[in-house]
Design a protein around this motif. Structure first.
Motif, PDB file in Angstrom:
ATOM      1  N   VAL A  79       0.866  -1.116  -0.015  1.00 17.12           N
ATOM      2  CA  VAL A  79      -0.005   0.015  -0.077  1.00 17.12           C
ATOM      3  C   VAL A  79       1.054   1.080  -0.020  1.00 17.12           C
ATOM      4  O   VAL A  79       1.724   1.375   0.804  1.00 17.12           O
ATOM      5  CB  VAL A  79      -0.952  -0.032   1.374  1.00 17.12           C
ATOM      6  CG1 VAL A  79      -1.878   1.447   1.027  1.00 17.12           C
ATOM      7  CG2 VAL A  79      -1.738  -1.359   1.228  1.00 17.12           C
ATOM      8  N   LEU A  80       0.914   2.151  -0.982  1.00 16.96           N
ATOM      9  CA  LEU A  80       1.660   2.973  -1.020  1.00 16.96           C
ATOM     10  C   LEU A  80       1.076   4.471  -0.870  1.00 16.96           C
ATOM     11  O   LEU A  80      -0.065   4.733  -1.187  1.00 16.96           O
ATOM     12  CB  LEU A  80       2.235   3.288  -2.732  1.00 16.96           C
ATOM     13  CG  LEU A  80       2.917   4.828  -3.148  1.00 16.96           C
ATOM     14  CD1 LEU A  80       4.068   4.788  -2.258  1.00 16.96           C
ATOM     15  CD2 LEU A  80       3.107   4.835  -4.496  1.00 16.96           C
ATOM     16  N   THR A  81       1.185   4.978   0.327  1.00 14.51           N
ATOM     17  CA  THR A  81       0.837   6.271   0.802  1.00 14.51           C
ATOM     18  C   THR A  81       1.559   7.523   0.402  1.00 14.51           C
ATOM     19  O   THR A  81       2.909   7.650   0.425  1.00 14.51           O
ATOM     20  CB  THR A  81       0.667   6.311   2.458  1.00 14.51           C
ATOM     21  OG1 THR A  81       1.858   6.435   2.781  1.00 14.51           O
ATOM     22  CG2 THR A  81      -0.045   5.033   2.870  1.00 14.51           C
ATOM     23  N   LEU A  82       0.798   8.467  -0.143  1.00 14.17           N
ATOM     24  CA  LEU A  82       1.546   9.659  -0.351  1.00 14.17           C
ATOM     25  C   LEU A  82       1.128  10.580   0.569  1.00 14.17           C
ATOM     26  O   LEU A  82       0.139  11.036   1.069  1.00 14.17           O
ATOM     27  CB  LEU A  82       0.856  10.241  -2.078  1.00 14.17           C
ATOM     28  CG  LEU A  82       0.978   9.211  -3.020  1.00 14.17           C
ATOM     29  CD1 LEU A  82       0.439  10.047  -4.318  1.00 14.17           C
ATOM     30  CD2 LEU A  82       2.584   8.816  -3.529  1.00 14.17           C
ATOM     31  N   ASN A  83       2.238  11.246   1.244  1.00 16.36           N
ATOM     32  CA  ASN A  83       2.243  11.837   2.435  1.00 16.36           C
ATOM     33  C   ASN A  83       2.285  13.449   2.122  1.00 16.36           C
ATOM     34  O   ASN A  83       3.024  13.708   1.214  1.00 16.36           O
ATOM     35  CB  ASN A  83       3.086  11.438   3.523  1.00 16.36           C
ATOM     36  CG  ASN A  83       2.727  10.133   3.863  1.00 16.36           C
ATOM     37  OD1 ASN A  83       1.747   9.601   3.801  1.00 16.36           O
ATOM     38  ND2 ASN A  83       3.915   9.550   4.343  1.00 16.36           N
ATOM     39  N   TRP A  84       1.933  14.123   2.949  1.00 15.91           N
ATOM     40  CA  TRP A  84       1.831  15.706   3.055  1.00 15.91           C
ATOM     41  C   TRP A  84       2.037  16.276   4.380  1.00 15.91           C
ATOM     42  O   TRP A  84       1.758  15.457   5.322  1.00 15.91           O
ATOM     43  CB  TRP A  84       0.729  16.425   2.183  1.00 15.91           C
ATOM     44  CG  TRP A  84      -0.585  16.252   2.932  1.00 15.91           C
ATOM     45  CD1 TRP A  84      -1.301  14.946   3.136  1.00 15.91           C
ATOM     46  CD2 TRP A  84      -1.472  17.305   3.648  1.00 15.91           C
ATOM     47  NE1 TRP A  84      -2.326  15.296   3.941  1.00 15.91           N
ATOM     48  CE2 TRP A  84      -2.500  16.529   4.145  1.00 15.91           C
ATOM     49  CE3 TRP A  84      -1.105  18.752   3.629  1.00 15.91           C
ATOM     50  CZ2 TRP A  84      -3.612  17.034   4.747  1.00 15.91           C
ATOM     51  CZ3 TRP A  84      -2.333  19.386   4.243  1.00 15.91           C
ATOM     52  CH2 TRP A  84      -3.329  18.752   5.048  1.00 15.91           C
ATOM     53  N   SER A  85       2.594  17.548   4.747  1.00 14.87           N
ATOM     54  CA  SER A  85       2.739  18.154   5.952  1.00 14.87           C
ATOM     55  C   SER A  85       1.355  18.569   6.510  1.00 14.87           C
ATOM     56  O   SER A  85       0.886  19.616   5.702  1.00 14.87           O
ATOM     57  CB  SER A  85       3.700  18.980   5.682  1.00 14.87           C
ATOM     58  OG  SER A  85       5.028  18.783   5.552  1.00 14.87           O
TER      59      SER A  85
ATOM     60  N   LEU B 139      -0.294  -6.794   3.777  1.00 10.26           N
ATOM     61  CA  LEU B 139       0.138  -5.712   3.062  1.00 10.26           C
ATOM     62  C   LEU B 139       1.195  -4.932   3.508  1.00 10.26           C
ATOM     63  O   LEU B 139       1.188  -4.772   4.846  1.00 10.26           O
ATOM     64  CB  LEU B 139      -1.070  -4.905   2.451  1.00 10.26           C
ATOM     65  CG  LEU B 139      -2.231  -5.269   1.682  1.00 10.26           C
ATOM     66  CD1 LEU B 139      -3.434  -4.476   1.591  1.00 10.26           C
ATOM     67  CD2 LEU B 139      -1.641  -5.786   0.348  1.00 10.26           C
ATOM     68  N   GLU B 140       2.201  -4.611   2.962  1.00 13.42           N
ATOM     69  CA  GLU B 140       3.175  -3.639   3.541  1.00 13.42           C
ATOM     70  C   GLU B 140       2.947  -2.264   3.224  1.00 13.42           C
ATOM     71  O   GLU B 140       2.532  -1.828   1.912  1.00 13.42           O
ATOM     72  CB  GLU B 140       4.590  -3.983   2.812  1.00 13.42           C
ATOM     73  CG  GLU B 140       5.747  -3.091   3.455  1.00 13.42           C
ATOM     74  CD  GLU B 140       7.107  -3.340   2.672  1.00 13.42           C
ATOM     75  OE1 GLU B 140       8.249  -2.810   2.930  1.00 13.42           O
ATOM     76  OE2 GLU B 140       7.185  -4.315   1.762  1.00 13.42           O
ATOM     77  N   LEU B 141       3.332  -1.395   4.283  1.00 17.33           N
ATOM     78  CA  LEU B 141       3.052   0.344   4.003  1.00 17.33           C
ATOM     79  C   LEU B 141       4.353   0.721   3.704  1.00 17.33           C
ATOM     80  O   LEU B 141       5.334   0.638   4.324  1.00 17.33           O
ATOM     81  CB  LEU B 141       2.455   0.737   5.124  1.00 17.33           C
ATOM     82  CG  LEU B 141       2.414   2.306   5.130  1.00 17.33           C
ATOM     83  CD1 LEU B 141       0.953   2.600   4.357  1.00 17.33           C
ATOM     84  CD2 LEU B 141       2.130   2.761   6.386  1.00 17.33           C
ATOM     85  N   VAL B 142       4.200   1.343   2.603  1.00 22.51           N
ATOM     86  CA  VAL B 142       5.387   2.306   2.026  1.00 22.51           C
ATOM     87  C   VAL B 142       4.930   3.748   1.910  1.00 22.51           C
ATOM     88  O   VAL B 142       3.983   4.011   1.218  1.00 22.51           O
ATOM     89  CB  VAL B 142       5.837   1.659   0.541  1.00 22.51           C
ATOM     90  CG1 VAL B 142       6.897   2.732   0.045  1.00 22.51           C
ATOM     91  CG2 VAL B 142       6.391   0.330   0.862  1.00 22.51           C
ATOM     92  N   GLU B 143       5.821   4.540   2.632  1.00 23.18           N
ATOM     93  CA  GLU B 143       5.386   5.726   2.709  1.00 23.18           C
ATOM     94  C   GLU B 143       6.199   6.911   1.590  1.00 23.18           C
ATOM     95  O   GLU B 143       7.487   6.659   1.566  1.00 23.18           O
ATOM     96  CB  GLU B 143       5.468   6.387   4.052  1.00 23.18           C
ATOM     97  CG  GLU B 143       4.548   6.032   4.869  1.00 23.18           C
ATOM     98  CD  GLU B 143       4.659   6.261   6.410  1.00 23.18           C
ATOM     99  OE1 GLU B 143       3.863   7.456   6.824  1.00 23.18           O
ATOM    100  OE2 GLU B 143       5.314   5.807   7.367  1.00 23.18           O
TER     101      GLU B 143
END
Length: 403
Positions: free
Chosen positions: A4-10, A32-36
């Motif tokens: 699971v690809l997470t697109l992060n923001w501040s 599922l592996e979390l990738v930030e």
């Protein structure tokens, strides 16, 4: 292992990332592996390409529309890859409108509050899958009740950004006609007397009031969105200001910015300013209670309501339909914005902190199976599976159905 690809923001105090990590704990249980990926960091585009090239990404997840419009060869990236993208939206569609209009066909518009999803369905009508979650109660560490009960006084926290209602009124004076529409709408809402307001009221009310000024509002037009945002933000400012003033005589730890408009002379409450979300979440297990404020909604609750219960703390919250029907035993700790209501809810904790703790933990036990954060995480997995299925295009069995 799929990703699971997470697109992060501040975000403020990195609170959004904290919420995502609670969801990800359930996804890890599903293998599922979390990738930030921090899309504000250097070289993020190259990192994204590397991750996508692994072929292991099950779906992409972000908040506030981050990354939904990335493109490749003039086409939406996620559509081109037939890769589901779950966009979790915290705000009403009138805020940041571009995040709520038609997106790539594999993008899911998932709302934190169903009230906002219903407005999307009635007025915005994006062609994407539109859904909502109740964030739910996370499985946080719960400190033994005797240790908290032994404290000299109950620890009560309030995490919220402030902002002054008067600042908005000053801004409205730049357009007297719009100022008149807004004040007429506020008069009809009569928030000061009724003590409640729901965002679902705002658009039909504004249509009626604007028509009296010979302004015909169009669904999701620039003017409609502007007026909805003004009412919504103004009522929120009234609510947060009312809470801050009501808790001044109590020993409450307040975390957040923009409280300069509050006269703190002689206050027993302590205003600490902003803190990182990790610090804030660490406060919950040590707290007897957490004061929270819902957005102007009726069909769900703010995530901090759920987080308090997850830590075994009593949420002191403004009442709405969802809270009253799902957690009826907590009614003595709910308030509206009529005179004395907030103070009465806080006094329930101050006067009998052990009772508040016992009830909060009993409520956590009763409701977590049905209303845990795991249910939200599972719903997201099911919805992205549907998005992938729909995004695959026509099938041999029904090649006459073309998206």
């Amino acid at each position: 292992m799929e990703i699971v690809l997470t697109l992060n923001w501040s975000s403020a105090y990195r609170s959004v990332r904290g919420l995502v990590l609670h969801l990800a704990a359930r996804w890890r249980e599903a293998g599922l592996e979390l990738v930030e990926l921090d899309v504000s960091g250097p070289g993020w585009a190259d990192k994204l390409r590397e991750i996508l090239n692994t072929g292991k990404v099950r779906f992409v997840f972000s908040t506030a529309g981050v990354g939904t419009n990335l493109a490749m060869d003039g086409q939406n990236l996620w559509t081109k890859l037939n890769l589901p993208f779950y966009s979790l939206l915290m705000d009403h569609p009138a805020y940041f409108a571009a995040n709520h209009r038609n997106q790539g066909k594999t993008v899911v518009l998932g709302y934190m509050f169903r009230d906002h999803a219903l407005y999307q369905a009635s007025d915005v009508r994006a062609e994407n899958i539109v859904t909502s979650i109740d964030y739910g109660i996370p499985n946080l560490p719960v400190k033994p009740a005797p240790a908290l009960a032994a404290q000299d006084k109950p620890k009560i926290i309030f995490a919220k950004t402030g902002n002054a209602p008067a600042a908005l009124e000053q801004m409205w004076r730049g357009a007297p006609m719009l100022e008149a529409i807004l004040h007429d709408a506020l008069d009809e809402l009569d928030f000061a007397r009724k003590g409640v307001a729901n965002v679902a009221q705002f658009h039909p009310l504004l249509n009626k009031v604007a028509a009296a000024h010979k302004i015909e509002l169009q669904p999701f037009s620039h003017l409609s969105r502007f007026l909805i945002v003004q009412l919504d933000d103004y009522i929120r400012r009234l609510k947060s200001t009312a809470i801050a003033k009501a808790i001044l005589p109590f020993e409450v730890d307040v975390f957040g910015t923009a409280w300069e408009h509050i006269d703190k002379t002689g206050a027993r409450a302590t205003f600490h300013g902003p803190v990182d979300y990790a610090r804030l979440e660490a406060e919950f297990p040590n707290a007897t209670a957490s004061i929270t404020m819902n957005p102007n909604i009726e069909l769900s609750a703010h995530d901090r309501f759920f987080t308090a219960l997850g830590a075994g703390s009593m949420p002191i919250s403004d009442r709405n339909q969802y809270c009253e029907t799902t957690f009826p035993e907590l009614l003595p700790y709910m308030f509206d914005f009529t005179k004395g209501s907030i103070e009465a809810a806080v006094e329930h904790v101050v006067n009998k902190p052990a009772d508040a703790l016992e009830l909060a933990r009993a409520t956590r036990t009763r409701t977590r199976d049905a209303h845990g954060v795991e249910q939200a995480a599972d719903a997201i997995l099911q919805t992205v599976q549907a998005a992938r299925f729909l995004g695959a295009g026509p099938r041999a069995e029904q090649n006459f159905f073309v998206p």
